[in-house]
Scaffold this motif. Structure first.
Motif, PDB file in Angstrom:
ATOM      1  N   ALA A 125      57.820  42.224  25.816  1.00 45.82           N
ATOM      2  CA  ALA A 125      57.157  43.098  26.773  1.00 45.82           C
ATOM      3  C   ALA A 125      57.821  44.467  26.782  1.00 45.82           C
ATOM      4  CB  ALA A 125      57.220  42.489  28.167  1.00 45.82           C
ATOM      5  N   THR A 126      56.999  45.509  26.822  1.00 45.90           N
ATOM      6  CA  THR A 126      57.445  46.877  27.060  1.00 45.90           C
ATOM      7  C   THR A 126      56.972  47.218  28.466  1.00 45.90           C
ATOM      8  OG1 THR A 126      57.169  47.408  24.736  1.00 45.90           O
ATOM      9  CG2 THR A 126      57.326  49.255  26.252  1.00 45.90           C
ATOM     10  N   CYS A 127      57.893  47.679  29.332  1.00 45.63           N
ATOM     11  CA  CYS A 127      57.546  47.806  30.746  1.00 45.63           C
ATOM     12  C   CYS A 127      57.681  49.224  31.289  1.00 45.63           C
ATOM     13  CB  CYS A 127      58.445  46.887  31.572  1.00 45.63           C
ATOM     14  SG  CYS A 127      58.291  45.145  31.135  1.00 45.63           S
ATOM     15  N   THR A 128      56.821  49.533  32.250  1.00 45.31           N
ATOM     16  CA  THR A 128      56.929  50.739  33.061  1.00 45.31           C
ATOM     17  C   THR A 128      57.021  50.286  34.509  1.00 45.31           C
ATOM     18  OG1 THR A 128      54.534  50.972  33.205  1.00 45.31           O
ATOM     19  CG2 THR A 128      55.639  52.208  31.465  1.00 45.31           C
ATOM     20  N   GLY A 129      57.580  51.149  35.347  1.00 44.41           N
ATOM     21  CA  GLY A 129      57.737  50.782  36.750  1.00 44.41           C
ATOM     22  C   GLY A 129      58.415  51.885  37.518  1.00 44.41           C
ATOM     23  N   SER A 130      59.282  51.505  38.442  1.00 50.08           N
ATOM     24  CA  SER A 130      59.971  52.502  39.265  1.00 50.08           C
ATOM     25  C   SER A 130      61.477  52.283  39.184  1.00 50.08           C
ATOM     26  CB  SER A 130      59.489  52.417  40.716  1.00 50.08           C
ATOM     27  OG  SER A 130      59.764  51.139  41.240  1.00 50.08           O
ATOM     28  N   PHE A 131      62.189  53.384  39.320  1.00 52.13           N
ATOM     29  CA  PHE A 131      63.653  53.369  39.292  1.00 52.13           C
ATOM     30  C   PHE A 131      64.132  53.879  40.638  1.00 52.13           C
ATOM     31  CE2 PHE A 131      67.619  55.680  38.950  1.00 52.13           C
ATOM     32  CZ  PHE A 131      68.445  54.783  38.298  1.00 52.13           C
ATOM     33  N   THR A 132      65.079  53.181  41.230  1.00 57.58           N
ATOM     34  CA  THR A 132      65.693  53.626  42.473  1.00 57.58           C
ATOM     35  C   THR A 132      67.186  53.749  42.253  1.00 57.58           C
ATOM     36  OG1 THR A 132      63.997  52.489  43.756  1.00 57.58           O
ATOM     37  CG2 THR A 132      66.011  53.116  44.928  1.00 57.58           C
ATOM     38  N   ALA A 133      67.742  54.918  42.588  1.00 55.57           N
ATOM     39  CA  ALA A 133      69.180  55.152  42.431  1.00 55.57           C
ATOM     40  C   ALA A 133      69.953  54.188  43.321  1.00 55.57           C
ATOM     41  CB  ALA A 133      69.515  56.589  42.794  1.00 55.57           C
ATOM     42  N   SER A 134      71.146  53.803  42.898  1.00 52.40           N
ATOM     43  CA  SER A 134      71.976  52.857  43.649  1.00 52.40           C
ATOM     44  C   SER A 134      72.269  53.337  45.060  1.00 52.40           C
ATOM     45  CB  SER A 134      73.304  52.618  42.926  1.00 52.40           C
ATOM     46  OG  SER A 134      73.078  51.983  41.706  1.00 52.40           O
ATOM     47  N   ASP A 135      72.449  54.646  45.221  1.00 53.38           N
ATOM     48  CA  ASP A 135      72.749  55.181  46.550  1.00 53.38           C
ATOM     49  C   ASP A 135      71.480  55.484  47.352  1.00 53.38           C
ATOM     50  OD1 ASP A 135      71.784  57.431  45.273  1.00 53.38           O
ATOM     51  OD2 ASP A 135      73.613  58.612  45.501  1.00 53.38           O
ATOM     52  N   GLY A 136      70.304  55.204  46.773  1.00 54.59           N
ATOM     53  CA  GLY A 136      69.035  55.415  47.474  1.00 54.59           C
ATOM     54  C   GLY A 136      68.621  56.871  47.578  1.00 54.59           C
ATOM     55  N   SER A 137      69.282  57.761  46.855  1.00 51.18           N
ATOM     56  CA  SER A 137      68.997  59.192  46.979  1.00 51.18           C
ATOM     57  C   SER A 137      67.650  59.606  46.397  1.00 51.18           C
ATOM     58  CB  SER A 137      70.121  60.016  46.346  1.00 51.18           C
ATOM     59  OG  SER A 137      70.244  59.694  44.970  1.00 51.18           O
ATOM     60  N   PHE A 138      67.130  58.855  45.446  1.00 55.31           N
ATOM     61  CA  PHE A 138      65.817  59.169  44.889  1.00 55.31           C
ATOM     62  C   PHE A 138      65.198  57.952  44.236  1.00 55.31           C
ATOM     63  CE2 PHE A 138      68.816  60.090  41.491  1.00 55.31           C
ATOM     64  CZ  PHE A 138      68.216  59.540  40.363  1.00 55.31           C
ATOM     65  N   THR A 139      63.880  58.018  44.100  1.00 54.11           N
ATOM     66  CA  THR A 139      63.108  56.983  43.412  1.00 54.11           C
ATOM     67  C   THR A 139      62.173  57.694  42.446  1.00 54.11           C
ATOM     68  OG1 THR A 139      63.192  55.470  45.288  1.00 54.11           O
ATOM     69  CG2 THR A 139      61.433  55.113  43.689  1.00 54.11           C
ATOM     70  N   ILE A 140      62.072  57.172  41.233  1.00 57.95           N
ATOM     71  CA  ILE A 140      61.167  57.726  40.230  1.00 57.95           C
ATOM     72  C   ILE A 140      60.092  56.680  39.962  1.00 57.95           C
ATOM     73  CG2 ILE A 140      60.936  58.659  37.897  1.00 57.95           C
ATOM     74  CD1 ILE A 140      63.979  59.169  37.948  1.00 57.95           C
ATOM     75  N   ARG A 141      58.844  57.054  40.135  1.00 58.49           N
ATOM     76  CA  ARG A 141      57.731  56.134  39.884  1.00 58.49           C
ATOM     77  C   ARG A 141      57.121  56.419  38.512  1.00 58.49           C
ATOM     78  NH1 ARG A 141      58.109  53.780  44.281  1.00 58.49           N
ATOM     79  NH2 ARG A 141      57.898  54.595  46.363  1.00 58.49           N
ATOM     80  N   GLY A 142      56.576  55.397  37.877  1.00 64.89           N
ATOM     81  CA  GLY A 142      55.910  55.560  36.584  1.00 64.89           C
ATOM     82  C   GLY A 142      56.862  55.853  35.435  1.00 64.89           C
ATOM     83  N   ILE A 143      58.068  55.337  35.532  1.00 67.30           N
ATOM     84  CA  ILE A 143      59.073  55.569  34.493  1.00 67.30           C
ATOM     85  C   ILE A 143      59.082  54.386  33.527  1.00 67.30           C
ATOM     86  CG2 ILE A 143      60.963  54.526  35.806  1.00 67.30           C
ATOM     87  CD1 ILE A 143      62.770  56.792  34.707  1.00 67.30           C
ATOM     88  N   GLU A 144      59.351  54.675  32.283  1.00 65.41           N
ATOM     89  CA  GLU A 144      59.433  53.631  31.260  1.00 65.41           C
ATOM     90  C   GLU A 144      60.894  53.298  31.025  1.00 65.41           C
ATOM     91  OE1 GLU A 144      58.351  53.388  26.558  1.00 65.41           O
ATOM     92  OE2 GLU A 144      56.952  54.436  27.859  1.00 65.41           O
ATOM     93  N   ILE A 145      61.176  52.045  30.718  1.00 62.54           N
ATOM     94  CA  ILE A 145      62.544  51.639  30.400  1.00 62.54           C
ATOM     95  C   ILE A 145      62.634  51.366  28.906  1.00 62.54           C
ATOM     96  CG2 ILE A 145      62.181  49.188  30.883  1.00 62.54           C
ATOM     97  CD1 ILE A 145      65.118  49.238  32.066  1.00 62.54           C
ATOM     98  N   GLU A 146      63.700  51.845  28.287  1.00 63.52           N
ATOM     99  CA  GLU A 146      63.896  51.596  26.858  1.00 63.52           C
ATOM    100  C   GLU A 146      64.262  50.137  26.650  1.00 63.52           C
ATOM    101  OE1 GLU A 146      66.574  54.213  24.884  1.00 63.52           O
ATOM    102  OE2 GLU A 146      65.416  55.979  25.410  1.00 63.52           O
ATOM    103  N   GLY A 147      63.781  49.607  25.551  1.00 65.21           N
ATOM    104  CA  GLY A 147      64.075  48.222  25.224  1.00 65.21           C
ATOM    105  C   GLY A 147      62.894  47.328  25.543  1.00 65.21           C
ATOM    106  N   ARG A 148      63.033  46.104  25.150  1.00 64.63           N
ATOM    107  CA  ARG A 148      61.959  45.126  25.338  1.00 64.63           C
ATOM    108  C   ARG A 148      62.515  43.915  26.069  1.00 64.63           C
ATOM    109  NH1 ARG A 148      57.513  46.321  22.029  1.00 64.63           N
ATOM    110  NH2 ARG A 148      57.929  48.001  20.587  1.00 64.63           N
ATOM    111  N   PHE A 149      61.610  43.174  26.689  1.00 65.50           N
ATOM    112  CA  PHE A 149      61.976  41.987  27.448  1.00 65.50           C
ATOM    113  C   PHE A 149      61.253  40.780  26.874  1.00 65.50           C
ATOM    114  CE2 PHE A 149      62.262  45.605  30.306  1.00 65.50           C
ATOM    115  CZ  PHE A 149      63.514  45.425  30.882  1.00 65.50           C
ATOM    116  N   GLU A 150      61.921  39.632  26.887  1.00 66.81           N
ATOM    117  CA  GLU A 150      61.270  38.394  26.447  1.00 66.81           C
ATOM    118  C   GLU A 150      60.303  37.888  27.511  1.00 66.81           C
ATOM    119  OE1 GLU A 150      64.235  35.567  25.272  1.00 66.81           O
ATOM    120  OE2 GLU A 150      65.060  36.904  23.753  1.00 66.81           O
ATOM    121  N   THR A 151      60.651  38.096  28.767  1.00 67.24           N
ATOM    122  CA  THR A 151      59.764  37.775  29.888  1.00 67.24           C
ATOM    123  C   THR A 151      59.788  38.965  30.842  1.00 67.24           C
ATOM    124  OG1 THR A 151      61.540  36.755  31.168  1.00 67.24           O
ATOM    125  CG2 THR A 151      60.251  35.293  29.747  1.00 67.24           C
TER     126      THR A 151
END
Length: 162
Positions: free
Chosen positions: A62-88
């Motif tokens: 699977a190649t996935c897109t989604g949202s990223f949230t910073a650990s400190d909660g300072s920002f969230t990015i929607r519609g971002i792609e993650i490098e790499g692939r997932f088996e599930t």
């Protein structure tokens, strides 16, 4: 017997160009990823949409897109792609890094995936570096012999006894 020249000829231009192009391509892929891994903002990637493909062995990935949230909660990015692939498709947030709030790609914290393309890029630069160094050394040697008045009657590429 010693060689009178390095053996670098005009027909080596194609492998030299391919080696340079491959090295530049590998570095162009790996350097931004490495910079993100070394200086990026930590956080979590939550997969929202994954597309399935088969890998080289026919297994689904699977190649996935989604949202990223910073650990400190300072920002969230929607519609971002993650490098790499997932088996599930990942159900929980995946530890990842981004270059900043305006990033368009997240990377997983795995230094080896950045260093491997850099190693391939260095390998791609090896032949062009040798050929250009050898050709320059030969040109300087011919110039020095002409300046000193030494005539080399041996045809190019022929070895002569020392």
């Amino acid at each position: 017997m010693t060689r009178t020249n390095s053996g670098v000829r005009w027909h080596h231009a194609i492998p030299i160009a391919v080696g340079l192009a491959f090295g530049i391509f590998a570095f162009a892929l790996s350097v931004p990823r490495l910079v993100t891994q070394l200086t990026g903002v930590e956080g979590g990637f939550r997969a929202e949409r994954c597309t399935w493909e088969e890998d080289s062995e026919g297994d689904p990935e699977a190649t996935c897109t989604g949202s990223f949230t910073a650990s400190d909660g300072s920002f969230t990015i929607r519609g971002i792609e993650i490098e790499g692939r997932f088996e599930t498709p990942p159900k929980a947030p995946v530890a990842s890094l981004v270059s900043g709030p305006s990033a368009d790609r997240a990377v997983r914290p795995d230094l080896l995936t950045s260093l491997a393309p850099m190693g391939l890029g260095l390998t791609g630069f090896a032949f062009p570096a040798w050929a250009l160094t050898s050709a320059t050394r030969d040109a300087l040697g011919r110039r020095r012999r002409r300046r000193d008045g030494i005539v080399d009657a041996t045809p190019a590429g022929i070895c002569r006894p020392s």
